[in-house]
Enzyme design. Structure first.
Site, PDB file in Angstrom:
ATOM      1  N   LYS A   1       1.064  -1.171  -0.071  1.00  0.00           N
ATOM      2  CA  LYS A   1      -0.086  -0.153   0.116  1.00  0.00           C
ATOM      3  C   LYS A   1       1.021   1.144  -0.043  1.00  0.00           C
ATOM      4  O   LYS A   1       1.819   1.103   0.754  1.00  0.00           O
ATOM      5  CB  LYS A   1      -0.961  -0.044   1.125  1.00  0.00           C
ATOM      6  CG  LYS A   1      -2.142   1.170   1.062  1.00  0.00           C
ATOM      7  CD  LYS A   1      -2.812   1.090   2.677  1.00  0.00           C
ATOM      8  CE  LYS A   1      -3.745   1.995   2.570  1.00  0.00           C
ATOM      9  NZ  LYS A   1      -4.878   1.976   3.584  1.00  0.00           N
TER      10      LYS A   1
ATOM     11  N   SER B   1      -9.659   2.465   2.863  1.00  0.00           N
ATOM     12  CA  SER B   1      -8.985   2.943   1.722  1.00  0.00           C
ATOM     13  C   SER B   1      -8.054   2.124   1.359  1.00  0.00           C
ATOM     14  O   SER B   1      -7.149   2.567   0.259  1.00  0.00           O
ATOM     15  CB  SER B   1      -7.904   4.113   2.652  1.00  0.00           C
ATOM     16  OG  SER B   1      -7.319   3.444   3.671  1.00  0.00           O
TER      17      SER B   1
ATOM     18  N   SER C   1     -10.523   0.175   7.137  1.00  0.00           N
ATOM     19  CA  SER C   1      -9.849   0.304   5.859  1.00  0.00           C
ATOM     20  C   SER C   1      -9.096  -0.923   5.072  1.00  0.00           C
ATOM     21  O   SER C   1      -8.675  -0.933   4.291  1.00  0.00           O
ATOM     22  CB  SER C   1      -8.921   1.332   5.719  1.00  0.00           C
ATOM     23  OG  SER C   1      -9.484   2.734   5.735  1.00  0.00           O
TER      24      SER C   1
END
Length: 493
Positions: free
Chosen positions: A78, A157, A181
């Site tokens: 990420k 997210s 998330s």
């Protein structure tokens, strides 16, 4: 051997050790899949040269008999994790061009274990979002589609992480979870996502959103892979004052599937108005699965649940306002072009106006407001008191003998891109089942357990006791086996 990119971590580990294929071959299979999946926009930065070099080093380690479980496993990272010499922008224009001179502790732990980095994954800007539509790189697309072909959100997210794992672009991915998330996008894409206890994984080198809530975790194809990857990610880090100095259990060894005698709580407050009947049925089915596996099912009450979402959306923006103050155009990242006569104030204003997206600006302004003189006690301190009550609710339930809590992971399946773009409150409601776990600092996992009437995946959430990830993973393993979820998105990209 074909379809190497579709292997689980466990299967790839066993195949690498048996010399059925090499880490380079496994990595090349993933890189080829990534090249053919540009339409998903899951990867923000590609690092094929780094990946092949790391894979080659992994093959050398394996040949020498030094093969940790993650050795040679291709991962997506990420974009919130700082990776040395590789763009790490948190999907924000204000960090354009930022290449850290250091490695986050979590990624360093993974690379020390021999893992391979395929690239950096797209996400909501500074992890602020539930649909992956706030990214400076553009939105990620869920590999699942409706029958009519409508593009869906992968959640946020960690939307790029979820999409990449679901589409077989990587064997697993790192995610972060501040209010759901990891778990929400996992549920939206039919994968498994674990948010560990706050302090289990180091936050050092992860771009901060809300420091008392942020926690890194694995996003994988199944529960066993979560157990394997978590073991490599976590561990005490003296560079992070919130990192717990606790031994790392053998999470995989705990996966017996035997939950006889365990007590599972069903919180009445999670039966909320407007929740689709499909979600309620899935929850009931999951309850029955755990009961059939030998667990005792009890009704419980978490009375302050209804205050969790408003408390979260005071605390998280307040911490974000403080954390994002450092992005001022002086030290790194974007700096606005100034006109003659502009001073330092104008530079700050123009840089932040240009560099931050609308959602980040919204949360920074909310956070600044609730921390301001005259409102600090009315909002921020009150939210902190509510947070303490929410944590006490969980403590009381666990003290009464409950081992884990079963809830839905999300209030719906994946929704259409753009559906809630102009309604931030509706977007925030996506976190209704997940934020309590962050506020209380507990471990939580989303397990795919069924599909809705449109064939889209639905997840169930299990919440565990602090530091009891091994027990939580075993309960999730039992649920996973009973649910038998095998659905995959039809390739269209």
């Amino acid at each position: 051997m074909s379809d190497l990119n579709k292997l689980t971590i466990a299967a790839a580990r066993d195949g690498l050790r048996a010399k059925d294929f090499t880490a380079v071959e496994l990595t090349d299979a993933c890189l080829a899949q990534i090249d053919g999946a540009q339409a998903l926009n899951a990867f923000a930065h590609h690092t094929p040269d780094i990946a092949r070099a790391q894979a080659g080093a992994a093959d050398t380690r394996i040949a020498g008999g030094d093969a940790p479980a993650m050795c040679g496993i291709p991962l997506g990272i990420k974009d919130l994790f700082c990776t040395k010499g590789v763009p790490s922008q948190a999907a924000s224009a204000i960090l354009n061009g930022f290449k850290p001179e250091y490695e986050s502790t979590v990624t360093q732990n993974l690379f020390d274990a021999g893992a391979v980095m395929l690239g950096k994954l797209n996400m909501d800007e500074f992890a602020m979002g539930s649909s992956n539509e706030t990214s400076t790189y553009g939105n990620v697309i869920n590999p699942w589609k409706t029958a009519s072909g409508t593009d869906l959100t992968p959640g946020g997210s960690s939307g790029g992480s979820a999409s990449a794992v679901a589409a077989d672009l990587c064997l697993a991915a790192t995610g972060t979870d501040t209010g759901g998330s990891i778990r929400q996008p996992a549920a939206f894409t039919g994968i498994t996502g674990l948010k560990p206890t706050y302090g289990r994984c180091s936050r050092w080198g992860i771009v901060a959103f809300a420091s008392s809530l942020d926690q890194a975790g694995p996003m994988t194809r199944d529960v066993r892979d979560c157990a394997i990857m978590l073991g490599a990610m976590c561990g005490h880090d003296p560079k992070d004052s919130t990192s717990a100095d606790l031994p790392v259990p053998d999470f995989e060894a705990a996966l017996t599937g035997d939950i006889r005698g365990k007590t599972i709580g069903i919180p009445k407050e999670y039966h909320m108005d407007g929740i689709p009947s499909e979600i309620e049925k899935l929850w009931a089915d999951g309850t029955a699965m755990l009961r059939d596996a030998g667990a005792k099912i009890v009704d419980i009450s978490l009375p302050h649940t209804k205050y969790a979402l408003p408390a979260y959306y005071v605390i998280a923006p307040a911490e974000a306002s403080s954390n994002l103050a450092r992005y001022d155009g002086v030290r790194f990242g974007h700096r606005a072009k100034l006109e003659q006569g502009d001073g330092i104030t104008e530079m700050y204003e123009k840089t932040r106006a240009e560099g931050f997206g609308d959602e980040v600006k919204r949360r920074v302004m909310i956070g600044t407001y609730v921390l301001s003189a005259g409102f600090y006690d009315a909002y921020y301190n009150r939210a902190r008191k509510v947070r303490a009550l929410i944590k006490k609710d969980f403590d009381d339930v666990f003290a009464q003998g409950v081992d884990a809590i079963l809830t839905p992971a999300t209030p719906s399946s994946a929704f259409e891109l753009g559906m809630n773009h102009d309604d931030p409150v509706q977007m925030y409601l996506n976190d209704v089942f997940t934020v309590t776990v962050n506020l209380a600092g507990l471990p939580g996992i989303s397990v795919p357990a069924g599909v809705d009437k449109n064939g889209l995946p639905l997840g169930l959430q299990l919440i565990g006791k602090p530091w009891e990830e091994a027990d939580l993973l075993n309960t999730a393993y039992s649920l996973e086996r009973a649910a038998g979820f095998v659905a995959k998105p039809t390739r269209w990209w």
